[in-house]
Design a protein around this motif. Structure first.
Motif, PDB file in Angstrom:
ATOM      1  N   ILE A 175       0.984  -1.147  -0.122  1.00 26.65           N
ATOM      2  CA  ILE A 175      -0.058   0.054   0.021  1.00 26.65           C
ATOM      3  C   ILE A 175       1.033   1.251  -0.103  1.00 26.65           C
ATOM      4  CG2 ILE A 175      -1.554   1.314   1.318  1.00 26.65           C
ATOM      5  CD1 ILE A 175      -2.822  -1.496   2.349  1.00 26.65           C
ATOM      6  N   ARG A 176       2.058   1.346   0.933  1.00 23.83           N
ATOM      7  CA  ARG A 176       2.763   2.523   0.960  1.00 23.83           C
ATOM      8  C   ARG A 176       3.410   2.905  -0.285  1.00 23.83           C
ATOM      9  NH1 ARG A 176       2.549   7.107   1.188  1.00 23.83           N
ATOM     10  NH2 ARG A 176       4.387   8.220   1.961  1.00 23.83           N
ATOM     11  N   ALA A 177       4.098   1.857  -0.980  1.00 29.03           N
ATOM     12  CA  ALA A 177       4.696   1.916  -2.288  1.00 29.03           C
ATOM     13  C   ALA A 177       3.972   2.532  -3.160  1.00 29.03           C
ATOM     14  CB  ALA A 177       5.457   0.727  -2.485  1.00 29.03           C
ATOM     15  N   SER A 178       2.506   1.904  -3.291  1.00 31.04           N
ATOM     16  CA  SER A 178       1.702   2.287  -4.490  1.00 31.04           C
ATOM     17  C   SER A 178       1.240   3.540  -4.237  1.00 31.04           C
ATOM     18  CB  SER A 178       0.330   1.195  -4.309  1.00 31.04           C
ATOM     19  OG  SER A 178       0.829  -0.123  -4.489  1.00 31.04           O
ATOM     20  N   GLN A 179       1.146   4.098  -2.926  1.00 31.28           N
ATOM     21  CA  GLN A 179       0.799   5.494  -2.622  1.00 31.28           C
ATOM     22  C   GLN A 179       1.766   6.325  -3.044  1.00 31.28           C
ATOM     23  OE1 GLN A 179       0.179   5.153   1.704  1.00 31.28           O
ATOM     24  NE2 GLN A 179      -1.924   5.033   1.441  1.00 31.28           N
ATOM     25  N   ILE A 180       2.950   6.132  -2.583  1.00 31.95           N
ATOM     26  CA  ILE A 180       4.172   6.977  -3.275  1.00 31.95           C
ATOM     27  C   ILE A 180       4.025   7.173  -4.789  1.00 31.95           C
ATOM     28  CG2 ILE A 180       6.695   7.155  -3.190  1.00 31.95           C
ATOM     29  CD1 ILE A 180       6.533   5.833  -0.395  1.00 31.95           C
ATOM     30  N   ASN A 181       3.987   6.102  -5.398  1.00 34.83           N
ATOM     31  CA  ASN A 181       4.046   5.988  -6.613  1.00 34.83           C
ATOM     32  C   ASN A 181       2.939   6.529  -7.387  1.00 34.83           C
ATOM     33  OD1 ASN A 181       6.749   4.815  -7.103  1.00 34.83           O
ATOM     34  ND2 ASN A 181       6.014   2.768  -6.854  1.00 34.83           N
ATOM     35  N   GLY A 182       1.952   6.865  -6.832  1.00 28.88           N
ATOM     36  CA  GLY A 182       0.466   7.188  -7.359  1.00 28.88           C
ATOM     37  C   GLY A 182      -0.244   6.133  -8.322  1.00 28.88           C
ATOM     38  N   THR A 208      -3.175   0.598  -5.081  1.00 29.07           N
ATOM     39  CA  THR A 208      -3.665   1.140  -3.720  1.00 29.07           C
ATOM     40  C   THR A 208      -4.791   0.387  -3.261  1.00 29.07           C
ATOM     41  OG1 THR A 208      -2.362   3.281  -3.899  1.00 29.07           O
ATOM     42  CG2 THR A 208      -3.978   3.192  -2.256  1.00 29.07           C
ATOM     43  N   ASP A 209      -5.874   0.730  -4.453  1.00 23.79           N
ATOM     44  CA  ASP A 209      -7.013   0.114  -4.144  1.00 23.79           C
ATOM     45  C   ASP A 209      -7.200  -1.199  -3.959  1.00 23.79           C
ATOM     46  OD1 ASP A 209     -10.003  -0.008  -4.758  1.00 23.79           O
ATOM     47  OD2 ASP A 209      -9.685  -0.760  -6.664  1.00 23.79           O
ATOM     48  N   MET A 210      -6.285  -2.088  -4.939  1.00 28.30           N
ATOM     49  CA  MET A 210      -6.313  -3.567  -4.853  1.00 28.30           C
ATOM     50  C   MET A 210      -5.690  -4.044  -3.429  1.00 28.30           C
ATOM     51  SD  MET A 210      -3.660  -6.648  -6.492  1.00 28.30           S
ATOM     52  CE  MET A 210      -4.625  -6.750  -8.171  1.00 28.30           C
ATOM     53  N   HIS A 211      -4.425  -3.446  -2.967  1.00 24.84           N
ATOM     54  CA  HIS A 211      -3.942  -3.854  -1.698  1.00 24.84           C
ATOM     55  C   HIS A 211      -4.643  -3.214  -0.402  1.00 24.84           C
ATOM     56  CE1 HIS A 211      -1.368  -6.162  -4.041  1.00 24.84           C
ATOM     57  NE2 HIS A 211      -0.854  -4.896  -4.744  1.00 24.84           N
ATOM     58  N   THR A 212      -5.258  -2.235  -0.427  1.00 24.68           N
ATOM     59  CA  THR A 212      -6.137  -1.774   0.779  1.00 24.68           C
ATOM     60  C   THR A 212      -7.407  -2.541   0.772  1.00 24.68           C
ATOM     61  OG1 THR A 212      -5.512   0.425   0.153  1.00 24.68           O
ATOM     62  CG2 THR A 212      -7.350   0.387   1.405  1.00 24.68           C
ATOM     63  N   LYS A 213      -8.054  -3.155  -0.312  1.00 22.92           N
ATOM     64  CA  LYS A 213      -9.296  -3.855  -0.144  1.00 22.92           C
ATOM     65  C   LYS A 213      -8.901  -5.415   0.261  1.00 22.92           C
ATOM     66  CE  LYS A 213     -12.214  -1.451  -3.538  1.00 22.92           C
ATOM     67  NZ  LYS A 213     -12.880  -1.484  -4.800  1.00 22.92           N
ATOM     68  N   ALA A 232      -7.997  -5.094   3.997  1.00 26.52           N
ATOM     69  CA  ALA A 232      -9.400  -5.244   4.891  1.00 26.52           C
ATOM     70  C   ALA A 232     -10.097  -6.729   4.670  1.00 26.52           C
ATOM     71  CB  ALA A 232     -10.310  -4.114   4.066  1.00 26.52           C
ATOM     72  N   HIS A 233      -9.956  -7.097   3.717  1.00 24.83           N
ATOM     73  CA  HIS A 233     -10.566  -8.583   3.466  1.00 24.83           C
ATOM     74  C   HIS A 233      -9.734  -9.209   4.380  1.00 24.83           C
ATOM     75  CE1 HIS A 233     -13.010 -11.487   1.552  1.00 24.83           C
ATOM     76  NE2 HIS A 233     -12.083 -12.206   1.350  1.00 24.83           N
ATOM     77  N   ALA A 234      -8.677  -9.317   4.551  1.00 28.22           N
ATOM     78  CA  ALA A 234      -7.879 -10.199   5.599  1.00 28.22           C
ATOM     79  C   ALA A 234      -7.955  -9.957   7.127  1.00 28.22           C
ATOM     80  CB  ALA A 234      -6.316 -10.255   5.065  1.00 28.22           C
ATOM     81  N   GLY A 235      -8.599  -8.794   7.142  1.00 36.17           N
ATOM     82  CA  GLY A 235      -8.957  -8.284   8.657  1.00 36.17           C
ATOM     83  C   GLY A 235      -8.185  -7.262   9.017  1.00 36.17           C
ATOM     84  N   GLU A 236      -7.559  -6.350   8.260  1.00 37.65           N
ATOM     85  CA  GLU A 236      -6.873  -5.277   8.556  1.00 37.65           C
ATOM     86  C   GLU A 236      -7.873  -4.102   9.140  1.00 37.65           C
ATOM     87  OE1 GLU A 236      -4.518  -3.371  10.128  1.00 37.65           O
ATOM     88  OE2 GLU A 236      -3.151  -4.655   8.850  1.00 37.65           O
ATOM     89  N   THR A 237      -7.712  -3.274  10.016  1.00 33.66           N
ATOM     90  CA  THR A 237      -8.592  -2.434  10.556  1.00 33.66           C
ATOM     91  C   THR A 237      -8.599  -1.146   9.567  1.00 33.66           C
ATOM     92  OG1 THR A 237      -7.104  -1.224  11.881  1.00 33.66           O
ATOM     93  CG2 THR A 237      -8.233  -3.194  12.913  1.00 33.66           C
ATOM     94  N   ALA A 238      -9.736  -0.463   9.593  1.00 33.85           N
ATOM     95  CA  ALA A 238     -10.152   0.801   8.863  1.00 33.85           C
ATOM     96  C   ALA A 238      -9.064   1.850   9.426  1.00 33.85           C
ATOM     97  CB  ALA A 238     -11.118   1.025   8.714  1.00 33.85           C
ATOM     98  N   ARG A 246      -5.986   1.445  10.622  1.00 37.10           N
ATOM     99  CA  ARG A 246      -4.644   1.489  10.145  1.00 37.10           C
ATOM    100  C   ARG A 246      -4.701   1.565   8.759  1.00 37.10           C
ATOM    101  NH1 ARG A 246      -0.657  -2.014  12.717  1.00 37.10           N
ATOM    102  NH2 ARG A 246      -0.725  -3.440  10.900  1.00 37.10           N
ATOM    103  N   LEU A 247      -5.255   1.129   7.947  1.00 38.74           N
ATOM    104  CA  LEU A 247      -5.294   1.423   6.476  1.00 38.74           C
ATOM    105  C   LEU A 247      -5.385   2.771   6.400  1.00 38.74           C
ATOM    106  CD1 LEU A 247      -7.790  -1.734   5.140  1.00 38.74           C
ATOM    107  CD2 LEU A 247      -5.212  -1.175   4.921  1.00 38.74           C
ATOM    108  N   ASN A 248      -6.475   3.670   7.049  1.00 32.46           N
ATOM    109  CA  ASN A 248      -6.485   4.976   6.732  1.00 32.46           C
ATOM    110  C   ASN A 248      -5.097   5.849   7.007  1.00 32.46           C
ATOM    111  OD1 ASN A 248      -9.050   4.846   5.751  1.00 32.46           O
ATOM    112  ND2 ASN A 248      -9.956   5.086   7.474  1.00 32.46           N
ATOM    113  N   LEU A 249      -4.259   5.156   7.977  1.00 30.45           N
ATOM    114  CA  LEU A 249      -2.997   5.789   8.471  1.00 30.45           C
ATOM    115  C   LEU A 249      -1.820   5.564   7.857  1.00 30.45           C
ATOM    116  CD1 LEU A 249      -3.985   6.099  12.449  1.00 30.45           C
ATOM    117  CD2 LEU A 249      -3.885   8.142  10.535  1.00 30.45           C
ATOM    118  N   VAL A 250      -1.790   4.638   6.751  1.00 28.97           N
ATOM    119  CA  VAL A 250      -0.751   4.178   6.326  1.00 28.97           C
ATOM    120  C   VAL A 250       0.155   5.523   5.712  1.00 28.97           C
ATOM    121  CG1 VAL A 250       0.177   2.803   3.992  1.00 28.97           C
ATOM    122  CG2 VAL A 250      -1.346   1.871   5.767  1.00 28.97           C
TER     123      VAL A 250
END
Length: 157
Positions: free
Chosen positions: A42-49, A54-59, A62-68, A70-74
């Motif tokens: 997620i972080r590398a994808s955010q940096i690269n734009g 970013t969409d894929m790895h955030t979803k 979240a699907h694997a149980g990561e909290t919103a 933490r995802l919002n604060l990456v």
């Protein structure tokens, strides 16, 4: 936005992607924690734009149980209190490994030493390789203008 071409449907691209995917699947079997792997992607994808990644790895996270939370604060991981010291070391290595052109000498000795405190040699190899693989995917998707927003977890296997 439409992609420039059907990269994922192209036969030559399919051969290239099989090799990249093979590397990515190998990394999935490492002892590097799955949550750390997703945070780094997620972080590398955010940096690269790269909106698609970013969409894929955030979803996927979240699907694997990561909290919103933490995802919002990456993107603001330095100020956030929700990441472990090990995750912070991985995120720092991901940032510096993604922004190699921005810093003379690439990854600093300090960032590397911090990662070594938290990860064994195989995990470091997995982390380095993961950073390289996600940057390759980011570049393919950015060059092709692959649209973001429509990914569903499990879509690609």
């Amino acid at each position: 936005m439409e992609p420039r071409l059907d990269y994922f449907g192209n036969a030559l691209a399919g051969k290239v992607l099989r090799h990249i995917n093979s590397a990515a699947m190998t990394l999935g079997g490492s002892t590097l924690p799955a949550a750390t792997q997703e945070l780094v992607k997620i972080r590398a994808s955010q940096i690269n734009g790269c909106g698609f990644c970013t969409d894929m790895h955030t979803k996927d996270a979240a699907h694997a149980g990561e909290t919103a939370i933490r995802l919002n604060l990456v993107a603001a991981w330095r100020e956030a209190t929700v990441f472990t010291d090990a995750e912070r070391a991985a995120l720092e290595l991901a940032e510096q490994g993604t922004r190699v052109a921005d810093a003379a000498g690439g990854v600093t000795d300090e960032a590397w030493a911090n990662a070594v405190k938290h990860y064994d040699e195989d995990q470091l190899v997995a982390l380095m390789s993961l950073i390289a693989v996600i940057n390759a995917y980011n570049r393919i998707n950015i060059i092709n203008r692959q649209p973001a927003g429509g990914y569903q977890p499990g879509q690609f296997g």
